[in-house]
Enzyme design. Structure first.
Site, PDB file in Angstrom:
ATOM      1  N   HIS A 105       0.816  -1.208   0.000  1.00 26.79           N
ATOM      2  CA  HIS A 105       0.000   0.000   0.000  1.00 26.79           C
ATOM      3  C   HIS A 105       0.860   1.273   0.000  1.00 26.79           C
ATOM      4  CE1 HIS A 105      -3.740   2.160   0.891  1.00 26.79           C
ATOM      5  NE2 HIS A 105      -3.013   2.907   1.691  1.00 26.79           N
ATOM      6  N   LYS A 131      -7.430  13.713  -6.757  1.00 21.32           N
ATOM      7  CA  LYS A 131      -6.870  12.361  -6.647  1.00 21.32           C
ATOM      8  C   LYS A 131      -7.988  11.379  -6.310  1.00 21.32           C
ATOM      9  CE  LYS A 131      -3.314   9.910  -4.025  1.00 21.32           C
ATOM     10  NZ  LYS A 131      -2.471  10.059  -2.829  1.00 21.32           N
ATOM     11  N   SER A 140      -8.310   4.194  -2.998  1.00 19.76           N
ATOM     12  CA  SER A 140      -9.169   3.062  -2.640  1.00 19.76           C
ATOM     13  C   SER A 140      -9.282   2.913  -1.133  1.00 19.76           C
ATOM     14  CB  SER A 140      -8.583   1.776  -3.205  1.00 19.76           C
ATOM     15  OG  SER A 140      -7.340   1.525  -2.585  1.00 19.76           O
ATOM     16  N   HIS A 141     -10.394   2.395  -0.682  1.00 19.27           N
ATOM     17  CA  HIS A 141     -10.530   1.973   0.708  1.00 19.27           C
ATOM     18  C   HIS A 141     -11.307   0.663   0.719  1.00 19.27           C
ATOM     19  CE1 HIS A 141     -10.219   3.685   4.974  1.00 19.27           C
ATOM     20  NE2 HIS A 141      -9.029   3.684   4.430  1.00 19.27           N
ATOM     21  N   HIS A 155     -10.469  -2.733   1.412  1.00 24.81           N
ATOM     22  CA  HIS A 155     -10.425  -3.743   2.470  1.00 24.81           C
ATOM     23  C   HIS A 155     -11.170  -3.300   3.726  1.00 24.81           C
ATOM     24  CE1 HIS A 155      -7.179  -5.005  -0.266  1.00 24.81           C
ATOM     25  NE2 HIS A 155      -7.592  -6.201   0.054  1.00 24.81           N
ATOM     26  N   ARG A 171      -8.325  14.753   3.070  1.00 25.20           N
ATOM     27  CA  ARG A 171      -7.086  15.228   3.697  1.00 25.20           C
ATOM     28  C   ARG A 171      -5.979  15.395   2.671  1.00 25.20           C
ATOM     29  NH1 ARG A 171      -8.388  11.938   7.730  1.00 25.20           N
ATOM     30  NH2 ARG A 171      -6.998  10.232   7.140  1.00 25.20           N
ATOM     31  N   ASP A 172      -5.894  14.443   1.730  1.00 27.64           N
ATOM     32  CA  ASP A 172      -4.871  14.563   0.686  1.00 27.64           C
ATOM     33  C   ASP A 172      -5.009  15.889  -0.051  1.00 27.64           C
ATOM     34  OD1 ASP A 172      -3.426  12.238   0.994  1.00 27.64           O
ATOM     35  OD2 ASP A 172      -4.733  11.052  -0.289  1.00 27.64           O
ATOM     36  N   GLN A 191     -10.411   2.328  10.996  1.00 24.74           N
ATOM     37  CA  GLN A 191     -10.486   3.567  11.740  1.00 24.74           C
ATOM     38  C   GLN A 191     -11.922   4.049  11.870  1.00 24.74           C
ATOM     39  OE1 GLN A 191      -8.381   6.623   9.790  1.00 24.74           O
ATOM     40  NE2 GLN A 191      -7.512   7.442  11.662  1.00 24.74           N
ATOM     41  N   ASP A 222      -0.330  14.649   4.946  1.00 26.17           N
ATOM     42  CA  ASP A 222      -1.457  13.863   5.432  1.00 26.17           C
ATOM     43  C   ASP A 222      -0.921  12.614   6.106  1.00 26.17           C
ATOM     44  OD1 ASP A 222      -3.827  12.321   5.681  1.00 26.17           O
ATOM     45  OD2 ASP A 222      -3.367  11.411   3.747  1.00 26.17           O
ATOM     46  N   SER A 229      -4.343  -0.640  -5.610  1.00 21.03           N
ATOM     47  CA  SER A 229      -4.866  -1.527  -4.574  1.00 21.03           C
ATOM     48  C   SER A 229      -4.748  -2.968  -5.069  1.00 21.03           C
ATOM     49  CB  SER A 229      -6.329  -1.180  -4.279  1.00 21.03           C
ATOM     50  OG  SER A 229      -6.907  -2.155  -3.448  1.00 21.03           O
TER      51      SER A 229
END
Lengths: 232, 719
Positions: B43, B85, B88-89, B91, B110-111, B234, B262, B531
Site C-alpha cells: 500500500h 486524486k 481506494s478503501h 479492504h 485530507r490529501d 479507523q 497527510d 490496490s
C-alpha cells in the site's frame, strides 16, 4: 444595511450564504464568529446550514450554548432579523427562539433533492415580495428535518399564521408524497410570533441563481432587503 | 534473527528482513520492524507496481504537480489551480462498510486540503456483489451510509460517481473515493520537512488502537478471519476533519506552515519520513509527547497509526483542536524516534521511503478469460441468472427488453444512493449525479470544471489493454459531452493478488493501454493509487482500473447536459464508421470527440449523451428520463433499417453519441464532413418513448411506466 453570517464549528454553508448576500443580492456582509458576544452593527443575522459541533449530540444542542447565541437572542427580542437555514433552523428551535423541534427524517436517511414549497403567508420580512400560494423550487439537504410540535403549539402557530412555507407538489398541493421528512402539516419553515425570526429546512442559499437549477431562493433574501429598506 | 512468525505478522519476507538488516547494519528493534512493515507494505511502497507505473504519462502543459505528492495539481488559468486524486478503501469497507467507506472519504479529502486546496467536489466509484445476495445489500447500504455521513458533515458535495455489480466483488467490494480541491496556484503546499530545527507538530484526534496497521491490512487478501480484523478499521470523525480543514487553510493563508503531510494509512511514521526524505532532512520524534487515547499503548503501537495533521497552535486552538510538538527537523537524514529517554528507532529516511523493495513480478497471460456470452450486453453481468436468461432468450419484444434493461442492477436509477449524499453544498453544482459528467462552476470566473469516473471492469476483464483504452476514451468523451476539454486524470488501479502472474499480466496490460490512450488524448495521469490483494479465498476480482478524468469548461454557457431539454428538438445519432463493442479505435474516437466539441462550441447542441452500457435503446431512455429538473419527456424515433433490432438496440457499441438539437441538418452535414455517420432519428416530445422500425413500433412504452421501472429498480433490489 449589513448582514452577518454566523460560523459555528462545523457550519458548512456559511460561504454559500455569504456569497448570495454579497454577489447575488449585492449587500454588505460579514462573518460572525460563534464566540463573539455581540452582534452590534448588523441588521440581519443568518445562521447557516451545516453540522454544528458535528451534530453528534442532538442537532443544535451544543451550538445553542455558543456565546453568540445570547447576543442573537437579545437581537431577536429587539426585532432584528434572524434567519436560520437547515442546521440554523435546528439551532434556533433548540435555543427556543422558534417553537417546535426538528426530529430525524421519517425515512431515517439524509435526503438531498430539489422540491417545491408553497408560500403560506406574505406577512413576514422573508416573504413580503412573494404572493400567497406562490410555489418556490428550492432544495433540501438534511437528516433531521422532521418538524414536530405538540398539538397546542401546532394549533397556535397555524392560527397565528406563523407557517411560512409548506412542502408541496409541483402543482401546489399539500400531500404526504410531497413531504420529504414527515414534518407535521408539511411544515418547511416557520416564523416566531413577532415574525422577525425565520427558520426553514430548505436551502434558498443553494437556489438563488438559475445556473444552479433555480433562482427562487433569491426572493427570500430580497424580501429581507425590502423589509430592512422599509424599516429604514 | 527474528522468528518467522514475527515476520509473517508484519507481512515481511525473509529477504526483505535481510534488506532491513543491511540498511541498519544491525538487527531492527521491534519498533523499527513495525515502521518498515508499514512503509514497505504494498500500500505504501508500491513495490509490485512501481516498475509498471513508470510507463504512465505524467507530464503536460497544464500539470503543475504529478505523482509523488499528496495529490496531482493542474493549472486552470485565472491564477487558479486544481488538486485532485482518487484512492481506494476496499479492504476496510468489506470489514466494516460504514466506517471503512467514511474514513476512505476522509483520507482523500485530507490529501487535497493538506496541499492548501479547499475540497469543492467528491465522487466515488463502487463495486459490489449482486444484490440478490443478502450480504451485498448490507455492504452497499453501509458503504453509502458511510460516504453520506462523512461527506455531508464535512461539507463537500458528492457530485457523481458510478456503481456496478458483479459476482467477483461479493467478498471484496471496491470503494474508490475521489476528491477535487481548488486554490490559488501560488499558494500550493508540499509535504516537505524543510528548515532544520523547525518543530514537528501533531494536531487532531488522539491516536488510538482503532486505526493501527491499516496499511498492512490493505496489503493482504482476505480469508475466513476477515471479521477479526474489524478493530483495524479507523472510526471516522468528519467534524474533527472539518475543523482541521478550516484550521489548516487558515494557518496556510497566514503563512505559518512550512510543509504538511497527510497522515494516511501509515500515520506518524510514514508522514514523518516521507516529509524528511522529500526535503533531504531528518526528523526526530518524541513519542512520549504523542497524545494517546489509551495510556497503556506501547511505542510500537503508536508508530504506524493512522493520524491526522499537525499545525500551528493559535489557529488550531481557535478551532478547538489538540496540538502538541512531538519532534523537530534535523540535518542528519535520519528518522529518529525516542521514548522514555531512549532511542527506540533510528532509520535513514531515504532508505525507508526510497529504498523500499522493488519487484519485477512474473507476468503470465491467463489460460482462460471470462466468457464472451455477455460481450454485447455487459450490463447483464451481476444480474440474477434467471434475468440474464430471460433477456438472452430470443424474445423480440423490445418494449419488454427495454423495461427489463433499465430496471437491471447495473442500469437502474442511482437516485436512492445519491439522494443520501449532499450534492449541492458550496452552491457550485450545475450538473449533479445522474449525468455523464458532473459539473461545478468556479466562483469568481466564468469557467466550470467537469469530472467523471469510469471503470469498465467487465471490458477490462475481457481484454485488459483494450478495456483500459476504453476507460480513458469514455471518460474523455463524458467530459466533452458536458462541454469541456479533458485535461488530466487520476487512476485507482484495483487488482487481485500481485503474486499471481496472471494478475500482474493484467496490471501490466492495463498500464500499457492506459498509457497509450492517455498519451493519445493528452491527458496525463497526475496521481492515484494501486490496490492489490483484492481477493478472497484465492479468487481475484476483475482487474478494475477506475479513471477519474477532470476537464475544463471555458464558459458557463457551454455546459451541456445528457438529458433531452425541449419538446420538438431533433434527435441526432452520430457514430464512427467502424462499429466496435468493448473497445475503441483511438483515431475514430478523436474524430467523434472533436466533432462534439466543436458542435457544442458553435451552440448547435442542446444535449449530448454517449452510448455505453445497454446500447442505443437505453441511451435514448436515459436522455428521456434523466432530466431531474423538469421531469421525464418522451421521444419518437425511427431506427435506421440497416440495424438489427435486439443486437443493435441493446448491443454496447461504444462508438456513438446521441445529440438533441434544432440544427439537425447542419449537424449531419458536419458529421459527414469529418467521416462520421449520422442519422436524424426523430423528435423529442410527448409522453411515450417510441422506436419505429421498418414500419412497426418496435418499442412503444409510456414514459411513466419506463421511468418508474428505472427508478424502482434499485429500491426493489434492496428491499
Amino acid at each position: 444595511m449589513k448582514f452577518g453570517v454566523v460560523i459555528f464549528p462545523g457550519s458548512n454553508c456559511e460561504h454559500d450564504c455569504y456569497y448570495v448576500v454579497e454577489s447575488v443580492i449585492g449587500q454588505p456582509v460579514e462573518f460572525i464568529w460563534h464566540q463573539d458576544t455581540s452582534v452590534k452593527g448588523f441588521d440581519a443575522v443568518i445562521l447557516p446550514g451545516g453540522f454544528a459541533y458535528g451534530d453528534y449530540l442532538r442537532t443544535g444542542a451544543l451550538a445553542k450554548f455558543s456565546p453568540v447565541m445570547k447576543a442573537i437572542g437579545d437581537f431577536a427580542k429587539q426585532g432584528g432579523l434572524v434567519f436560520g437555514i437547515c442546521n440554523g433552523f435546528q439551532i434556533l428551535a433548540e435555543a427556543g427562539l422558534l417553537p417546535g423541534a426538528l426530529l430525524r427524517n421519517v425515512g431515517l436517511k439524509y435526503v438531498c433533492k430539489f422540491l417545491h414549497l408553497r408560500t403560506e403567508t406574505t406577512d413576514t420580512p422573508y416573504s413580503n415580495i412573494l404572493k400567497k400560494n406562490q410555489l418556490l423550487r428550492i432544495p433540501v439537504g438534511h437528516g433531521d428535518g422532521n418538524y414536530f410540535a405538540d398539538p397546542e403549539t401546532l394549533k397556535r402557530i397555524e392560527d397565528n399564521g406563523q407557517v411560512v412555507f409548506r412542502y408541496a407538489t409541483a402543482s401546489g398541493e399539500i400531500t404526504p408524497e410531497a413531504n420529504p421528512n414527515g414534518s407535521l402539516h408539511n411544515i418547511a419553515g416557520i416564523v416566531n410570533e413577532q415574525r422577525n425570526v425565520l427558520g426553514m429546512m430548505p436551502h434558498p442559499d443553494r437556489s438563488s441563481e438559475s445556473l444552479l437549477g433555480s433562482a427562487d431562493g433569491k426572493l427570500i433574501f430580497e424580501s429581507m432587503v425590502n423589509a430592512l429598506v422599509r424599516a429604514g | 534473527m527474528v522468528s518467522e512468525e514475527l515476520l509473517t505478522q508484519h507481512n515481511l519476507t525473509e529477504s526483505e528482513y535481510q534488506k532491513i538488516v543491511d540498511i541498519l547494519k544491525r538487527q531492527p528493534t521491534l519498533t523499527e520492524l513495525g515502521i518498515f512493515s508499514v512503509m514497505w507494505s504494498e500500500h505504501c511502497s508500491y513495490k509490485s507496481s512501481r516498475v509498471h507505473l513508470r510507463r504512465l504519462p505524467t507530464r503536460g502543459p497544464a500539470v503543475l504537480q504529478g505523482p509523488g505528492e499528496n495529490a496531482g495539481i493542474i493549472d486552470i488559468g485565472d491564477g487558479l489551480a486544481v488538486a485532485f486524486k482518487i484512492e481506494s478503501h476496499n479492504h476496510p469497507s468489506f470489514i466494516e462498510p460504514f466506517q471503512g467507506a467514511a474514513t476512505g472519504v476522509g483520507g482523500i479529502l485530507r490529501d487535497i486540503f493538506t496541499m492548501g486546496a479547499r475540497p469543492i467536489a467528491a465522487m466515488n466509484s463502487l463495486r459490489f456483489g449482486p444484490l440478490h445476495k443478502q450480504q451485498n445489500k448490507r455492504i452497499l447500504e453501509g458503504v453509502v451510509g458511510g460516504i453520506a455521513f462523512y461527506g455531508n458533515c464535512f461539507g463537500v458535495p458528492t457530485v457523481g460517481g458510478e456503481i456496478y455489480f458483479a459476482d467477483c466483488y461479493s467478498q471484496n467490494p471496491l470503494v474508490n473515493a475521489f476528491a477535487l480541491g481548488i486554490f490559488e496556484k501560488d499558494k500550493i503546499f508540499y509535504g516537505r520537512a524543510h528548515g532544520v530545527g523547525n518543530p514537528v507538530i501533531y494536531v487532531g484526534a488522539k491516536t488510538g488502537r482503532d486505526g493501527i496497521h491499516g496499511a498492512t491490512m490493505a496489503s493482504a487478501g482476505f480469508g475466513e478471519d476477515a471479521g477479526a480484523k474489524r478493530p483495524n478499521v479507523q472510526i471516522g470523525d468528519p467534524f474533527m476533519e472539518k475543523l482541521l480543514l478550516e484550521a489548516c487553510l487558515e494557518a496556510m493563508q497566514k503563512g505559518l506552515i512550512v510543509g504538511i503531510q497527510d497522515m494516511g494509512a501509515a500515520g506518524l511514521t510514514c508522514s514523518s519520513c516521507e516529509m524528511g526524505a522529500r526535503a533531504g532532512t531528518g526528523v526526530e520524534l518524541e513519542l512520549d509527547d504523542v497524545p494517546q487515547r489509551e495510556s497503556e499503548m506501547t511505542a510500537y503501537e503508536i508508530m504506524p497509526n493512522k493520524k491526522k495533521e499537525k499545525e500551528v497552535f493559535d489557529v488550531f486552538h481557535k478551532w478547538g483542536l489538540d496540538v502538541v510538538t512531538v519532534g523537530r527537523v534535523t540535518d542528519d537524514g535520519l528518522l529518529r524516534v525516542r521514548q522514555h529517554g531512549k532511542v527506540v528507532a533510528e532509520i535513514p529516511n531515504g532508505a525507508l521511503a526510497d529504498d523500499a523493495p522493488l519487484y519485477q513480478r512474473p507476468l503470465l497471460p491467463p489460460k482462460s478469460i471470462i466468457s464472451s456470452r455477455l460481450e454485447h450486453y455487459s450490463f447483464l453481468d451481476g444480474c440474477e441468472p434467471a434475468m440474464i436468461e430471460s433477456f438472452l432468450s430470443a424474445n423480440p419484444d423490445c418494449s419488454r427488453l427495454l423495461k427489463l434493461a433499465v430496471s437491471s442492477p447495473n442500469l437502474a436509477c442511482r437516485q436512492w444512493v445519491w439522494e443520501q449524499y449532499d450534492h449541492m453544498v458550496q452552491s457550485n453544482t450545475m450538473v449533479g449525479p445522474g449525468s455523464d459528467a458532473a459539473v461545478v462552476r468556479v466562483k469568481g470566473t466564468k469557467k466550470a470544471l467537469a469530472m467523471t469516473l469510469d471503470g469498465p471492469a467487465y471490458r477490462v476483464a475481457r481484454h485488459p489493454r483494450e478495456g483500459a483504452k476504453l476507460a480513458v476514451a469514455e471518460s474523455c468523451r463524458n467530459i466533452v459531452c458536458a462541454g469541456g476539454r479533458p485535461i488530466a486524470a487520476t487512476n485507482c488501479l484495483n487488482f487481485g493478488n500481485p503474486e499471481h502472474p496472471e494478475v500482474m499480466w493484467q496490471f501490466s496490460e492495463v498500464v500499457d493501454g492506459m498509457s497509450e490512450a492517455c498519451n493519445f488524448f493528452g491527458t496525463p495521469i497526475t496521481g492515484g493509487n494501486v490496490s492489490f490483494y483484492n481477493e478472497t479465498f484465492g479468487d481475484d476480482i476483475y482487474p478494475t482500473p477506475v479513471l477519474g478524468m477532470v476537464g475544463l469548461i471555458e464558459d458557463l454557457s457551454l455546459v451541456t447536459r445528457s438529458a433531452f431539454q425541449d419538446s420538438g428538438d431533433s434527435i441526432v445519432f452520430v457514430e464512427t464508421v467502424n462499429r466496435l463493442v468493448g473497445r475503441i479505435d483511438l483515431e475514430d474516437e478523436r474524430a467523434i470527440q472533436n466533432f462534439i466539441s466543436s458542435a457544442i462550441r458553435d451552440r448547435l447542441v442542446k444535449s449530448a449523451h454517449d452510448i455505453s452500457e445497454g446500447g442505443l435503446a437505453v441511451a435514448l431512455a436515459e436522455c428521456c428520463y434523466s432530466n431531474f429538473q423538469r421531469g421525464a419527456i418522451g421521444a419518437e424515433v425511427r431506427v435506421p433499417s440497416h440495424l438489427e433490432l435486439v443486437k443493435d438496440l441493446f448491443g454496447e457499441f461504444a462508438t456513438g453519441v446521441l445529440l438533441s438539437t434544432i440544427h439537425a441538418a447542419e449537424l449531419c452535414r458536419r458529421a459527414e464532413q469529418v467521416g462520421l455517420k449520422s442519422y436524424d432519428l426523430g423528435k423529442v416530445g410527448g409522453n411515450r418513448l417510441i422506436l419505429n422500425y421498418e414500419g412497426e413500433r418496435a418499442v412503444d412504452i409510456a414514459m411513466d411506466e419506463l421511468e418508474s421501472a428505472w427508478r424502482q429498480g434499485l429500491p426493489k433490489l434492496l428491499s
